[in-house]
Design an enzyme around this catalytic site. Structure first.
Site, PDB file in Angstrom:
ATOM      1  N   GLY A  34       0.619  -1.402  -0.002  1.00  0.00           N
ATOM      2  CA  GLY A  34       0.055   0.137   0.051  1.00  0.00           C
ATOM      3  C   GLY A  34       0.754   1.164   0.041  1.00  0.00           C
ATOM      4  N   HIS A  40       4.747   1.980  -7.960  1.00  0.00           N
ATOM      5  CA  HIS A  40       3.725   1.001  -7.799  1.00  0.00           C
ATOM      6  C   HIS A  40       2.726   1.192  -9.060  1.00  0.00           C
ATOM      7  CE1 HIS A  40       4.450   1.614  -3.454  1.00  0.00           C
ATOM      8  NE2 HIS A  40       4.373   0.132  -3.599  1.00  0.00           N
ATOM      9  N   ASP A 153      13.851  -2.722  -5.491  1.00  0.00           N
ATOM     10  CA  ASP A 153      14.382  -3.845  -4.681  1.00  0.00           C
ATOM     11  C   ASP A 153      14.936  -4.823  -5.155  1.00  0.00           C
ATOM     12  OD1 ASP A 153      13.131  -2.439  -2.105  1.00  0.00           O
ATOM     13  OD2 ASP A 153      11.144  -2.508  -2.873  1.00  0.00           O
ATOM     14  N   SER A 189       7.779   4.044  -0.382  1.00  0.00           N
ATOM     15  CA  SER A 189       6.835   4.661   0.347  1.00  0.00           C
ATOM     16  C   SER A 189       7.572   5.160   1.703  1.00  0.00           C
ATOM     17  CB  SER A 189       6.141   3.444   1.262  1.00  0.00           C
ATOM     18  OG  SER A 189       5.475   2.775  -0.242  1.00  0.00           O
TER      19      SER A 189
HETATM   20  O1  PAF Z   1       7.837  -4.593  -1.698  1.00  0.00           O
HETATM   21  C1  PAF Z   1       6.938  -4.853  -1.114  1.00  0.00           C
HETATM   22  O2  PAF Z   1       6.141  -3.862  -1.037  1.00  0.00           O
HETATM   23  C2  PAF Z   1       6.806  -5.870  -0.053  1.00  0.00           C
HETATM   24  O3  PAF Z   1       8.264  -6.640   0.272  1.00  0.00           O
HETATM   25  C3  PAF Z   1       6.013  -7.078  -0.737  1.00  0.00           C
HETATM   26  C4  PAF Z   1       6.716  -7.910  -1.979  1.00  0.00           C
HETATM   27  C5  PAF Z   1       4.504  -6.676  -0.944  1.00  0.00           C
HETATM   28  C6  PAF Z   1       5.854  -8.194   0.208  1.00  0.00           C
HETATM   29  O4  PAF Z   1       5.164  -7.886   1.279  1.00  0.00           O
END
Ligand code: PAF
Length: 286
Positions: A34, A40, A153, A189
């Site tokens: 979120g 995203h 990431d 975030s």
């Molecule tokens: O990258 C993220 O936001 C989190 O590590 C994920 C992949 C949603 C797993 O909780």
């Protein structure tokens, strides 16, 4: 009010997606915690372009936070998240409770392997085990799909790819480029934690990666020299606490003896007050 359907139960999502697949429709999954930003949104765009049904999961996974980390403070804005999902073509938002995600105690850990032991895995020893639990559970619930992860990431992406291969999970993992602010700061975030002064300093991570990439492009083949140049750049422009500035082989996450033609990945991690930020970049000899 948006046109995106919210599903909160495992059974609800499974039956919905089974019905879609039964008519030959392909499913795309964007796992998130979120507080959605343009990074995203780019994953949702990619999923919506490649698939017939796009699911965005929104679940702040407690298992990937150590007890001294920011689980309680992790930023949340469910209404804004729905808006981003709708604007970018998601069809379903899966927003499970902890009980829906983890109904059974004592489930064996997922083996995350060597890729998870260094860098983020060394600084946050329980992190990737927690990520793997959440992501493998999402893959189990959603079933056969394509799934979209950001290269920001980079180690998480590698750990997820390895897990999918090791456990023969029927998903295709798609890595998507990092989205940056105008000054190079990678969207995250956790940028929400930066004070105004820290926000001015934080793009130094991007500049350090650019310095490292330029050195490699310019013929530097010693990984230690490149790491040092990146660390110097970070040290020169912030009082933030550098965790690592490293040059790795992207397949093994180990330092190569020399930088070869195939190139390397540059990694940095630094704490600016409450915000621990990471970033990375490919570096290839010219
Ligand atoms: O990258 C993220 O936001 C989190 O590590 C994920 C992949 C949603 C797993 O909780």
């Amino acid at each position: 009010m948006t046109g995106v359907e919210v599903v909160e139960t495992v059974e609800g999502l499974r039956s919905r997606l089974d019905a879609e697949r039964a008519t030959g429709r392909r499913v795309g999954l964007v796992p998130t915690m979120g507080f959605l930003h343009a990074g995203h949104a780019s994953l949702i765009d990619a999923a919506a372009a490649d698939n017939d049904v796009t699911v965005v999961s929104v679940f702040v996974n407690p298992l990937q936070f150590a007890s001294d980390e920011d689980l309680a403070d992790y930023p949340r804005d469910p209404e804004a998240d729905m808006e981003v999902c709708w604007l970018h073509g998601a069809d379903l938002v899966f927003a499970p409770s902890v009980a829906q995600m983890y109904p059974e105690p004592g489930v064996p850990d997922i083996e995350v392997g060597d890729l998870a032991s260094s860098f983020e895995g060394a600084s946050r020893p329980t992190h990737f085990g927690g990520v793997a639990r959440a992501v493998s559970r999402l893959f189990d619930i959603v079933g056969t799909c394509r799934t979209y992860f950001g290269e920001k990431d980079f180690q998480q992406l590698a750990v997820v790819r390895q897990m999918v291969a090791d456990y023969n999970i029927p998903v295709e993992v798609v890595g998507c480029p990092t989205v940056r602010e105008h000054d190079g700061l990678a969207l995250s975030s956790r940028n929400a934690y930066l004070t105004a002064a820290e926000r001015r300093e934080a793009p130094v991570l991007y500049r350090a990666l650019m310095v490292g990439a330029a050195a490699v492009a310019g013929g530097e083949t010693n990984p230690d020299t490149v790491s040092m140049l990146m660390a110097e750049m970070v040290g020169s422009a912030t009082t933030g606490e550098l965790d690592y500035a490293a040059v790795i082989d992207p397949d093994t996450f180990e330092a190569p003896p020399r930088i070869a033609r195939a190139g390397v990945r540059l990694l940095v991690a630094c704490r600016f007050g409450r915000a621990r930020l990471i970033d990375n970049m490919a570096a290839v000899p010219a």
